[in-house]
Design a protein around this motif. Structure first.
Motif, PDB file in Angstrom:
ATOM      1  N   CYS A  44       4.054   9.089   8.545  1.00  0.00           N
ATOM      2  CA  CYS A  44       4.023   8.516   7.333  1.00  0.00           C
ATOM      3  C   CYS A  44       5.257   7.822   6.820  1.00  0.00           C
ATOM      4  CB  CYS A  44       3.448   9.663   6.667  1.00  0.00           C
ATOM      5  SG  CYS A  44       3.393   9.090   4.873  1.00  0.00           S
ATOM      6  N   LYS A  45       5.160   6.789   6.458  1.00  0.00           N
ATOM      7  CA  LYS A  45       6.463   5.842   5.960  1.00  0.00           C
ATOM      8  C   LYS A  45       6.272   5.824   4.402  1.00  0.00           C
ATOM      9  CE  LYS A  45       7.523   3.519  10.107  1.00  0.00           C
ATOM     10  NZ  LYS A  45       7.409   2.435  11.184  1.00  0.00           N
ATOM     11  N   PRO A  46       6.965   6.272   3.543  1.00  0.00           N
ATOM     12  CA  PRO A  46       6.583   6.269   2.101  1.00  0.00           C
ATOM     13  C   PRO A  46       7.137   4.773   1.631  1.00  0.00           C
ATOM     14  CG  PRO A  46       8.598   7.495   2.535  1.00  0.00           C
ATOM     15  CD  PRO A  46       8.105   7.112   3.879  1.00  0.00           C
ATOM     16  N   GLY A  47       6.331   4.111   0.757  1.00  0.00           N
ATOM     17  CA  GLY A  47       6.635   2.670   0.284  1.00  0.00           C
ATOM     18  C   GLY A  47       5.284   2.066  -0.054  1.00  0.00           C
ATOM     19  N   TRP A  48       5.629   0.867  -0.727  1.00  0.00           N
ATOM     20  CA  TRP A  48       4.275  -0.042  -0.873  1.00  0.00           C
ATOM     21  C   TRP A  48       3.580  -0.364   0.086  1.00  0.00           C
ATOM     22  CZ3 TRP A  48       2.937   0.457  -5.717  1.00  0.00           C
ATOM     23  CH2 TRP A  48       3.878   0.787  -6.936  1.00  0.00           C
ATOM     24  N   GLN A  49       2.148  -0.197   0.147  1.00  0.00           N
ATOM     25  CA  GLN A  49       1.371  -0.512   1.294  1.00  0.00           C
ATOM     26  C   GLN A  49       0.329  -1.643   0.736  1.00  0.00           C
ATOM     27  OE1 GLN A  49       1.678   0.834   4.177  1.00  0.00           O
ATOM     28  NE2 GLN A  49       3.532   2.026   3.581  1.00  0.00           N
ATOM     29  N   GLY A  50      -0.294  -2.061   1.556  1.00  0.00           N
ATOM     30  CA  GLY A  50      -1.344  -3.362   1.193  1.00  0.00           C
ATOM     31  C   GLY A  50      -0.951  -4.401   0.578  1.00  0.00           C
ATOM     32  N   TRP A  51       0.277  -4.997   0.644  1.00  0.00           N
ATOM     33  CA  TRP A  51       0.846  -6.144  -0.114  1.00  0.00           C
ATOM     34  C   TRP A  51       0.940  -7.342   0.928  1.00  0.00           C
ATOM     35  CZ3 TRP A  51       5.784  -8.034  -0.135  1.00  0.00           C
ATOM     36  CH2 TRP A  51       6.773  -6.963   0.344  1.00  0.00           C
ATOM     37  N   ASN A  69      -4.776  -4.951  -3.530  1.00  0.00           N
ATOM     38  CA  ASN A  69      -4.978  -3.851  -2.692  1.00  0.00           C
ATOM     39  C   ASN A  69      -3.605  -3.042  -2.482  1.00  0.00           C
ATOM     40  OD1 ASN A  69      -7.848  -4.516  -2.016  1.00  0.00           O
ATOM     41  ND2 ASN A  69      -6.681  -6.015  -0.652  1.00  0.00           N
ATOM     42  N   ILE A  70      -2.694  -3.050  -3.221  1.00  0.00           N
ATOM     43  CA  ILE A  70      -1.338  -2.461  -3.064  1.00  0.00           C
ATOM     44  C   ILE A  70      -1.568  -0.980  -3.578  1.00  0.00           C
ATOM     45  CG2 ILE A  70      -0.673  -2.867  -5.607  1.00  0.00           C
ATOM     46  CD1 ILE A  70       2.267  -3.452  -4.391  1.00  0.00           C
ATOM     47  N   HIS A  71      -0.795   0.122  -3.155  1.00  0.00           N
ATOM     48  CA  HIS A  71      -0.733   1.434  -3.463  1.00  0.00           C
ATOM     49  C   HIS A  71       0.320   1.674  -2.720  1.00  0.00           C
ATOM     50  CE1 HIS A  71      -2.134   2.002   0.771  1.00  0.00           C
ATOM     51  NE2 HIS A  71      -1.807   3.210   0.895  1.00  0.00           N
ATOM     52  N   LEU A  72       0.901   2.897  -3.455  1.00  0.00           N
ATOM     53  CA  LEU A  72       2.228   3.335  -3.128  1.00  0.00           C
ATOM     54  C   LEU A  72       1.846   4.636  -2.300  1.00  0.00           C
ATOM     55  CD1 LEU A  72       5.377   3.747  -3.565  1.00  0.00           C
ATOM     56  CD2 LEU A  72       4.907   5.037  -5.511  1.00  0.00           C
ATOM     57  N   GLU A  73       2.419   4.803  -1.125  1.00  0.00           N
ATOM     58  CA  GLU A  73       2.555   5.543  -0.100  1.00  0.00           C
ATOM     59  C   GLU A  73       3.259   6.756  -0.337  1.00  0.00           C
ATOM     60  OE1 GLU A  73       1.093   8.483   1.729  1.00  0.00           O
ATOM     61  OE2 GLU A  73      -0.035   6.848   2.436  1.00  0.00           O
ATOM     62  N   THR A  74       3.083   7.839  -0.886  1.00  0.00           N
ATOM     63  CA  THR A  74       4.157   8.675  -0.939  1.00  0.00           C
ATOM     64  C   THR A  74       4.474   9.937  -0.083  1.00  0.00           C
ATOM     65  OG1 THR A  74       2.615  10.209  -2.218  1.00  0.00           O
ATOM     66  CG2 THR A  74       3.913   8.511  -3.777  1.00  0.00           C
ATOM     67  N   SER A  81       9.321   9.341 -10.704  1.00  0.00           N
ATOM     68  CA  SER A  81       9.437   7.915 -11.345  1.00  0.00           C
ATOM     69  C   SER A  81       9.192   6.751 -10.529  1.00  0.00           C
ATOM     70  CB  SER A  81      10.255   7.845 -12.251  1.00  0.00           C
ATOM     71  OG  SER A  81      11.722   7.474 -11.487  1.00  0.00           O
ATOM     72  N   VAL A  82       8.721   5.524 -10.925  1.00  0.00           N
ATOM     73  CA  VAL A  82       8.501   4.430  -9.973  1.00  0.00           C
ATOM     74  C   VAL A  82       9.209   3.166 -10.805  1.00  0.00           C
ATOM     75  CG1 VAL A  82       6.780   2.739  -8.937  1.00  0.00           C
ATOM     76  CG2 VAL A  82       6.523   5.346  -8.935  1.00  0.00           C
ATOM     77  N   GLN A  83      10.081   2.424 -10.099  1.00  0.00           N
ATOM     78  CA  GLN A  83      10.387   1.113 -10.631  1.00  0.00           C
ATOM     79  C   GLN A  83      10.142  -0.148  -9.680  1.00  0.00           C
ATOM     80  OE1 GLN A  83      14.465   1.274 -11.866  1.00  0.00           O
ATOM     81  NE2 GLN A  83      14.454  -0.909 -12.140  1.00  0.00           N
ATOM     82  N   ALA A  84       9.497  -1.204 -10.155  1.00  0.00           N
ATOM     83  CA  ALA A  84       9.181  -2.185  -9.278  1.00  0.00           C
ATOM     84  C   ALA A  84       9.643  -3.679  -9.972  1.00  0.00           C
ATOM     85  CB  ALA A  84       7.632  -2.193  -9.182  1.00  0.00           C
TER      86      ALA A  84
END
Length: 111
Positions: A44-51, A69-74, A81-84
């Protein structure tokens, strides 16, 4: 104890099945073998997936969803918190949002 001699790879197999024979301290064999199933979890690699880093857009075709289709893999870790930040850029003449200063006729020639 069960030990492996090489890394188990999720991309190769999702589950390994082993037949295990038990021996006691006096080297006496168990009456029956047992089947052991080892399930491999993907890394598992945390981060934004599907972009996608690059997209094509044809002017005048209306709105386009940038990340449908973006999602954040945690990786099942809690998130506090999340900042983008998103930055859009073109790869040709008139980079960025400087098109606001052009007339419509000039825009057609540039694009």
């Amino acid at each position: 104890y069960i030990k492996n001699t090489e890394k188990l790879n999720y991309g190769k197999e999702h589950q390994y099945k082993l037949t295990v024979t038990a021996y006691d301290c006096g080297k006496k064999r168990a009456a029956e073998d047992v089947l052991v199933k080892v399930s491999i979890k993907p890394t598992c690699k945390p981060g934004w997936q599907g972009w996608s880093k690059r997209m094509e857009y044809e002017p005048g075709t209306g709105s386009l969803a940038l990340f449908p289709n973006i999602h954040l893999e945690t990786c099942d870790e809690p998130v506090t918190s999340v900042q983008a930040t998103i930055e859009l850029e073109t790869n040709h003449i008139g980079k960025g949002c400087d098109r606001d200063t052009y007339s419509e006729k000039s825009l057609h020639r540039l694009c």
